[in-house]
Design a protein around this motif. Structure first.
Motif, PDB file in Angstrom:
ATOM      1  N   ALA A 212    -107.754  34.345 -51.443  1.00 56.31           N
ATOM      2  CA  ALA A 212    -108.591  35.297 -50.710  1.00 56.31           C
ATOM      3  C   ALA A 212    -109.038  36.400 -51.668  1.00 56.31           C
ATOM      4  O   ALA A 212    -108.224  37.224 -52.079  1.00 56.31           O
ATOM      5  N   PRO A 213    -110.310  36.444 -52.050  1.00 57.50           N
ATOM      6  CA  PRO A 213    -110.780  37.536 -52.902  1.00 57.50           C
ATOM      7  C   PRO A 213    -110.918  38.823 -52.104  1.00 57.50           C
ATOM      8  O   PRO A 213    -111.349  38.811 -50.949  1.00 57.50           O
ATOM      9  N   VAL A 214    -110.517  39.937 -52.712  1.00 53.96           N
ATOM     10  CA  VAL A 214    -110.588  41.244 -52.040  1.00 53.96           C
ATOM     11  C   VAL A 214    -111.044  42.293 -53.051  1.00 53.96           C
ATOM     12  O   VAL A 214    -110.557  42.306 -54.185  1.00 53.96           O
ATOM     13  N   ARG A 215    -111.924  43.176 -52.631  1.00 51.64           N
ATOM     14  CA  ARG A 215    -112.294  44.327 -53.454  1.00 51.64           C
ATOM     15  C   ARG A 215    -111.787  45.590 -52.767  1.00 51.64           C
ATOM     16  O   ARG A 215    -112.166  45.890 -51.647  1.00 51.64           O
ATOM     17  N   ASP A 216    -110.911  46.296 -53.445  1.00 49.84           N
ATOM     18  CA  ASP A 216    -110.320  47.507 -52.878  1.00 49.84           C
ATOM     19  C   ASP A 216    -109.678  48.278 -54.006  1.00 49.84           C
ATOM     20  O   ASP A 216    -109.282  47.693 -55.019  1.00 49.84           O
ATOM     21  N   ILE A 217    -109.540  49.582 -53.857  1.00 50.46           N
ATOM     22  CA  ILE A 217    -108.882  50.363 -54.897  1.00 50.46           C
ATOM     23  C   ILE A 217    -107.366  50.353 -54.738  1.00 50.46           C
ATOM     24  O   ILE A 217    -106.635  50.786 -55.626  1.00 50.46           O
ATOM     25  N   SER A 218    -106.875  49.848 -53.601  1.00 51.61           N
ATOM     26  CA  SER A 218    -105.445  49.867 -53.302  1.00 51.61           C
ATOM     27  C   SER A 218    -104.866  48.460 -53.294  1.00 51.61           C
ATOM     28  O   SER A 218    -105.361  47.572 -52.594  1.00 51.61           O
ATOM     29  N   PHE A 219    -103.788  48.253 -54.064  1.00 49.79           N
ATOM     30  CA  PHE A 219    -103.064  46.989 -54.054  1.00 49.79           C
ATOM     31  C   PHE A 219    -102.534  46.677 -52.659  1.00 49.79           C
ATOM     32  O   PHE A 219    -102.643  45.542 -52.175  1.00 49.79           O
ATOM     33  N   GLU A 220    -101.949  47.672 -52.008  1.00 50.18           N
ATOM     34  CA  GLU A 220    -101.363  47.444 -50.684  1.00 50.18           C
ATOM     35  C   GLU A 220    -102.418  47.043 -49.663  1.00 50.18           C
ATOM     36  O   GLU A 220    -102.231  46.088 -48.896  1.00 50.18           O
ATOM     37  N   LYS A 221    -103.544  47.753 -49.643  1.00 50.07           N
ATOM     38  CA  LYS A 221    -104.606  47.433 -48.689  1.00 50.07           C
ATOM     39  C   LYS A 221    -105.209  46.065 -48.993  1.00 50.07           C
ATOM     40  O   LYS A 221    -105.512  45.290 -48.076  1.00 50.07           O
ATOM     41  N   ALA A 222    -105.384  45.768 -50.273  1.00 49.34           N
ATOM     42  CA  ALA A 222    -105.938  44.477 -50.656  1.00 49.34           C
ATOM     43  C   ALA A 222    -105.018  43.338 -50.225  1.00 49.34           C
ATOM     44  O   ALA A 222    -105.476  42.311 -49.709  1.00 49.34           O
ATOM     45  N   THR A 223    -103.710  43.515 -50.426  1.00 45.48           N
ATOM     46  CA  THR A 223    -102.753  42.480 -50.041  1.00 45.48           C
ATOM     47  C   THR A 223    -102.754  42.275 -48.532  1.00 45.48           C
ATOM     48  O   THR A 223    -102.730  41.135 -48.049  1.00 45.48           O
ATOM     49  N   ARG A 224    -102.792  43.363 -47.764  1.00 43.31           N
ATOM     50  CA  ARG A 224    -102.836  43.234 -46.305  1.00 43.31           C
ATOM     51  C   ARG A 224    -104.105  42.520 -45.852  1.00 43.31           C
ATOM     52  O   ARG A 224    -104.058  41.643 -44.986  1.00 43.31           O
ATOM     53  N   ASN A 225    -105.236  42.901 -46.448  1.00 37.83           N
ATOM     54  CA  ASN A 225    -106.511  42.279 -46.091  1.00 37.83           C
ATOM     55  C   ASN A 225    -106.487  40.781 -46.388  1.00 37.83           C
ATOM     56  O   ASN A 225    -106.827  39.952 -45.538  1.00 37.83           O
ATOM     57  N   GLY A 226    -106.099  40.436 -47.612  1.00 35.07           N
ATOM     58  CA  GLY A 226    -106.077  39.036 -48.003  1.00 35.07           C
ATOM     59  C   GLY A 226    -105.088  38.228 -47.204  1.00 35.07           C
ATOM     60  O   GLY A 226    -105.377  37.104 -46.768  1.00 35.07           O
ATOM     61  N   TYR A 227    -103.885  38.796 -46.989  1.00 33.46           N
ATOM     62  CA  TYR A 227    -102.865  38.054 -46.246  1.00 33.46           C
ATOM     63  C   TYR A 227    -103.274  37.852 -44.789  1.00 33.46           C
ATOM     64  O   TYR A 227    -102.974  36.811 -44.202  1.00 33.46           O
ATOM     65  N   HIS A 228    -103.977  38.820 -44.211  1.00 30.63           N
ATOM     66  CA  HIS A 228    -104.438  38.672 -42.824  1.00 30.63           C
ATOM     67  C   HIS A 228    -105.357  37.457 -42.699  1.00 30.63           C
ATOM     68  O   HIS A 228    -105.221  36.659 -41.761  1.00 30.63           O
ATOM     69  N   ARG A 229    -106.255  37.283 -43.643  1.00 30.23           N
ATOM     70  CA  ARG A 229    -107.159  36.131 -43.613  1.00 30.23           C
ATOM     71  C   ARG A 229    -106.404  34.825 -43.872  1.00 30.23           C
ATOM     72  O   ARG A 229    -106.652  33.804 -43.223  1.00 30.23           O
ATOM     73  N   LEU A 230    -105.480  34.855 -44.830  1.00 30.27           N
ATOM     74  CA  LEU A 230    -104.682  33.661 -45.114  1.00 30.27           C
ATOM     75  C   LEU A 230    -103.805  33.286 -43.930  1.00 30.27           C
ATOM     76  O   LEU A 230    -103.605  32.100 -43.640  1.00 30.27           O
ATOM     77  N   SER A 231    -103.280  34.293 -43.228  1.00 32.24           N
ATOM     78  CA  SER A 231    -102.443  34.044 -42.062  1.00 32.24           C
ATOM     79  C   SER A 231    -103.232  33.335 -40.966  1.00 32.24           C
ATOM     80  O   SER A 231    -102.728  32.415 -40.311  1.00 32.24           O
ATOM     81  N   GLN A 232    -104.492  33.751 -40.775  1.00 29.99           N
ATOM     82  CA  GLN A 232    -105.337  33.066 -39.794  1.00 29.99           C
ATOM     83  C   GLN A 232    -105.545  31.603 -40.192  1.00 29.99           C
ATOM     84  O   GLN A 232    -105.501  30.703 -39.354  1.00 29.99           O
ATOM     85  N   TYR A 233    -105.740  31.389 -41.485  1.00 31.52           N
ATOM     86  CA  TYR A 233    -105.947  30.032 -41.990  1.00 31.52           C
ATOM     87  C   TYR A 233    -104.748  29.135 -41.696  1.00 31.52           C
ATOM     88  O   TYR A 233    -104.906  28.020 -41.181  1.00 31.52           O
TER      89      TYR A 233
END
Length: 217
Positions: free
Chosen positions: A51-72
């Motif tokens: 899951a590619p993510v653009r964000d300045i925060s590692f934590e926010k990027a991980t949450r965003n990417g994992y949320h999409r992967l979790s749906q998958y």
């Protein structure tokens, strides 16, 4: 009887969420060198969903990417397949001009063995992409607690310092395009005994790689 069965199911699910299930798949590797502060692992070929993510925060990027992967993995794919959870959840930091020298992230889910050769295609709106990794060496440093914006850079710097004093000095690889990756193995509901790792790709031509013994895991 139905209520009792439901209660048992809920309890079993909670036990897994707390990290007490031992049957979670993870990529296989062999340890080619080990020291007190780091080890070198040789990983074989593997397939991941990214899951590619653009964000300045590692934590926010991980949450965003994992949320999409979790749906998958819960069925948001063209086959409506449900995939078992695996570890680690891997967030790779791409070097750039942004804060902490990072401008983008890739959050990755290791595909279960059953789906390694032919993973279900994700729904287009999730913006996920399967990635095949060739076998390669990785330098690994473990650390505990939660992986946060405030500690991942320090842990990566500690790994870099350890490598600079080892046979792998000047043998970090730039082929992947990542500065480093953070591997998280513990459920977010687990507060004690959490396991995280910093990963840095290593050029296999390093002297330490050639001379080390191998222990498989």
């Amino acid at each position: 009887m139905g209520s009792r069965r439901l209660s048992i199911t809920l309890i079993s699910s909670a036990v897994c969420l707390l990290g007490l299930c031992n049957a979670i798949e993870s990529p296989e590797y062999a340890v080619v060198h080990s020291e007190s502060e780091f080890e070198i692992r040789l990983y074989g070929q593997s397939s991941w969903m990214s899951a590619p993510v653009r964000d300045i925060s590692f934590e926010k990027a991980t949450r965003n990417g994992y949320h999409r992967l979790s749906q998958y993995i819960q069925g948001a794919n063209l086959n409506f397949s449900r995939l078992s959870m695996t570890v680690p959840v891997l967030t790779s930091i791409v070097p750039g001009a942004g804060p902490l020298h990072s401008s983008a992230y890739f959050v990755r889910f290791y595909l279960p063995v059953k789906f390694q050769a032919n993973p279900p295609s994700p729904l287009p709106e999730l913006n996920l992409k399967p990635v095949a990794w060739d076998g390669h060496c990785v330098a690994v440093r473990k650390f505990s607690g939660f992986a946060r914006d405030g500690n991942i850079v320090k842990e990566a710097e500690k790994l870099a310092t350890s490598l600079s004093r080892s046979p792998w000095a000047n043998h970090t690889s730039s082929e992947s395009g990542y500065a480093y990756s953070i591997a998280q193995y513990s459920s977010p509901f687990k507060f004690i005994g959490r396991v995280n790792e910093v990963w840095v790709d290593i050029d296999e031509s390093g002297e330490g790689y050639k001379s080390s013994g191998v222990a498989a895991y």
